[in-house]
Design a protein around this motif. Sequence first.
Motif, PDB file in Angstrom:
ATOM      1  N   ILE A  38      54.146  40.425  36.726  1.00  0.00           N
ATOM      2  CA  ILE A  38      55.443  40.273  36.073  1.00  0.00           C
ATOM      3  C   ILE A  38      55.660  41.406  35.081  1.00  0.00           C
ATOM      4  O   ILE A  38      56.749  41.989  35.004  1.00  0.00           O
ATOM      5  CB  ILE A  38      55.550  38.890  35.398  1.00  0.00           C
ATOM      6  N   ILE A  39      54.618  41.747  34.325  1.00  0.00           N
ATOM      7  CA  ILE A  39      54.712  42.856  33.374  1.00  0.00           C
ATOM      8  C   ILE A  39      54.992  44.160  34.127  1.00  0.00           C
ATOM      9  O   ILE A  39      55.825  44.968  33.703  1.00  0.00           O
ATOM     10  CB  ILE A  39      53.429  42.969  32.536  1.00  0.00           C
ATOM     11  N   LEU A  40      54.321  44.369  35.250  1.00  0.00           N
ATOM     12  CA  LEU A  40      54.559  45.564  36.057  1.00  0.00           C
ATOM     13  C   LEU A  40      56.003  45.610  36.552  1.00  0.00           C
ATOM     14  O   LEU A  40      56.647  46.659  36.539  1.00  0.00           O
ATOM     15  CB  LEU A  40      53.582  45.613  37.230  1.00  0.00           C
ATOM     16  N   ILE A  41      56.529  44.476  36.956  1.00  0.00           N
ATOM     17  CA  ILE A  41      57.914  44.405  37.420  1.00  0.00           C
ATOM     18  C   ILE A  41      58.868  44.744  36.281  1.00  0.00           C
ATOM     19  O   ILE A  41      59.867  45.446  36.485  1.00  0.00           O
ATOM     20  CB  ILE A  41      58.214  43.012  38.022  1.00  0.00           C
ATOM     21  N   VAL A  42      58.556  44.284  35.063  1.00  0.00           N
ATOM     22  CA  VAL A  42      59.391  44.599  33.901  1.00  0.00           C
ATOM     23  C   VAL A  42      59.439  46.111  33.672  1.00  0.00           C
ATOM     24  O   VAL A  42      60.501  46.689  33.418  1.00  0.00           O
ATOM     25  CB  VAL A  42      58.869  43.852  32.653  1.00  0.00           C
ATOM     26  N   VAL A  43      58.289  46.762  33.778  1.00  0.00           N
ATOM     27  CA  VAL A  43      58.231  48.219  33.584  1.00  0.00           C
ATOM     28  C   VAL A  43      59.025  48.926  34.679  1.00  0.00           C
ATOM     29  O   VAL A  43      59.801  49.853  34.404  1.00  0.00           O
ATOM     30  CB  VAL A  43      56.763  48.706  33.555  1.00  0.00           C
ATOM     31  N   VAL A  44      58.871  48.495  35.912  1.00  0.00           N
ATOM     32  CA  VAL A  44      59.593  49.118  37.033  1.00  0.00           C
ATOM     33  C   VAL A  44      61.099  48.907  36.896  1.00  0.00           C
ATOM     34  O   VAL A  44      61.885  49.814  37.173  1.00  0.00           O
ATOM     35  CB  VAL A  44      59.061  48.575  38.383  1.00  0.00           C
ATOM     36  N   ILE A  45      61.512  47.748  36.421  1.00  0.00           N
ATOM     37  CA  ILE A  45      62.944  47.490  36.209  1.00  0.00           C
ATOM     38  C   ILE A  45      63.484  48.436  35.140  1.00  0.00           C
ATOM     39  O   ILE A  45      64.569  49.008  35.291  1.00  0.00           O
ATOM     40  CB  ILE A  45      63.184  46.016  35.829  1.00  0.00           C
ATOM     41  N   GLY A  46      62.728  48.620  34.060  1.00  0.00           N
ATOM     42  CA  GLY A  46      63.157  49.561  33.018  1.00  0.00           C
ATOM     43  C   GLY A  46      63.285  50.970  33.546  1.00  0.00           C
ATOM     44  O   GLY A  46      64.267  51.668  33.260  1.00  0.00           O
ATOM     45  N   MET A  47      62.303  51.397  34.337  1.00  0.00           N
ATOM     46  CA  MET A  47      62.361  52.746  34.918  1.00  0.00           C
ATOM     47  C   MET A  47      63.555  52.886  35.852  1.00  0.00           C
ATOM     48  O   MET A  47      64.307  53.858  35.781  1.00  0.00           O
ATOM     49  CB  MET A  47      61.072  53.045  35.688  1.00  0.00           C
ATOM     50  N   GLY A  48      63.704  51.939  36.739  1.00  0.00           N
ATOM     51  CA  GLY A  48      64.796  52.000  37.710  1.00  0.00           C
ATOM     52  C   GLY A  48      66.162  51.993  37.044  1.00  0.00           C
ATOM     53  O   GLY A  48      67.063  52.729  37.450  1.00  0.00           O
ATOM     54  N   PHE A  49      66.302  51.178  36.011  1.00  0.00           N
ATOM     55  CA  PHE A  49      67.573  51.112  35.294  1.00  0.00           C
ATOM     56  C   PHE A  49      67.918  52.466  34.685  1.00  0.00           C
ATOM     57  O   PHE A  49      69.049  52.940  34.808  1.00  0.00           O
ATOM     58  CB  PHE A  49      67.488  50.031  34.210  1.00  0.00           C
ATOM     59  N   GLN A  50      66.957  53.099  34.055  1.00  0.00           N
ATOM     60  CA  GLN A  50      67.220  54.402  33.430  1.00  0.00           C
ATOM     61  C   GLN A  50      67.514  55.484  34.474  1.00  0.00           C
ATOM     62  O   GLN A  50      68.391  56.316  34.274  1.00  0.00           O
ATOM     63  CB  GLN A  50      66.053  54.826  32.544  1.00  0.00           C
ATOM     64  N   LEU A 114      56.491  47.345  26.667  1.00  0.00           N
ATOM     65  CA  LEU A 114      56.252  47.943  27.982  1.00  0.00           C
ATOM     66  C   LEU A 114      57.573  48.247  28.688  1.00  0.00           C
ATOM     67  O   LEU A 114      57.682  49.252  29.402  1.00  0.00           O
ATOM     68  CB  LEU A 114      55.374  47.032  28.830  1.00  0.00           C
ATOM     69  N   TYR A 115      58.565  47.405  28.492  1.00  0.00           N
ATOM     70  CA  TYR A 115      59.893  47.678  29.045  1.00  0.00           C
ATOM     71  C   TYR A 115      60.448  48.969  28.443  1.00  0.00           C
ATOM     72  O   TYR A 115      61.030  49.795  29.141  1.00  0.00           O
ATOM     73  CB  TYR A 115      60.826  46.502  28.754  1.00  0.00           C
ATOM     74  N   PHE A 116      60.241  49.149  27.138  1.00  0.00           N
ATOM     75  CA  PHE A 116      60.678  50.373  26.467  1.00  0.00           C
ATOM     76  C   PHE A 116      59.972  51.588  27.066  1.00  0.00           C
ATOM     77  O   PHE A 116      60.611  52.609  27.346  1.00  0.00           O
ATOM     78  CB  PHE A 116      60.407  50.273  24.968  1.00  0.00           C
ATOM     79  N   LEU A 117      58.664  51.488  27.281  1.00  0.00           N
ATOM     80  CA  LEU A 117      57.925  52.599  27.885  1.00  0.00           C
ATOM     81  C   LEU A 117      58.419  52.887  29.300  1.00  0.00           C
ATOM     82  O   LEU A 117      58.501  54.040  29.719  1.00  0.00           O
ATOM     83  CB  LEU A 117      56.429  52.322  27.887  1.00  0.00           C
ATOM     84  N   GLY A 118      58.757  51.841  30.042  1.00  0.00           N
ATOM     85  CA  GLY A 118      59.338  52.029  31.371  1.00  0.00           C
ATOM     86  C   GLY A 118      60.674  52.750  31.299  1.00  0.00           C
ATOM     87  O   GLY A 118      60.977  53.609  32.127  1.00  0.00           O
ATOM     88  N   ASN A 119      61.469  52.417  30.280  1.00  0.00           N
ATOM     89  CA  ASN A 119      62.743  53.106  30.080  1.00  0.00           C
ATOM     90  C   ASN A 119      62.521  54.575  29.766  1.00  0.00           C
ATOM     91  O   ASN A 119      63.246  55.438  30.262  1.00  0.00           O
ATOM     92  CB  ASN A 119      63.537  52.454  28.950  1.00  0.00           C
TER      93      ASN A 119
END
Length: 143
Positions: A38-50, A114-119
Amino acid sequence: ENGADSYLRLIVWDKELSEVVEPMERVVSLFEVLYPFIILIVVVIGMGFQILMLMRRKKEATLMRLLGSGKTEVWQIMFTGHLLLCILGIPTGIAILLPIYKNMEMNVILATGLYFLGNVAGGIIGSFLILKSFKLELLQESE
């Protein structure tokens, strides 16, 4: 006889309790396994959104390049704009939620970090993708 009756009630209560607790324990153990995913998915969502947000700005980047800005300058402008949105938006969201959820767990704050880092990673990747897709066709009006 009163003691035997209370003993039987205790056994029935224990059986009912175990029937409820056992499925809950299985769900909790499933969540412990799924939590890293779930944490990995959160990071990927942040990356994809940006990346998606930055790819929508291809036309602006192309125009800046045509007006004489260097690649590094365009990259900095694109990346810094989205980074500022993240730096302002994510802590603001946490500040709004903190009074509502007074007992917010560290896991939520960790997931937000982690979401911020993904962003940030998505902003870097998206900015580089914009610079690689320099096409004059983007400036033509489509009818």
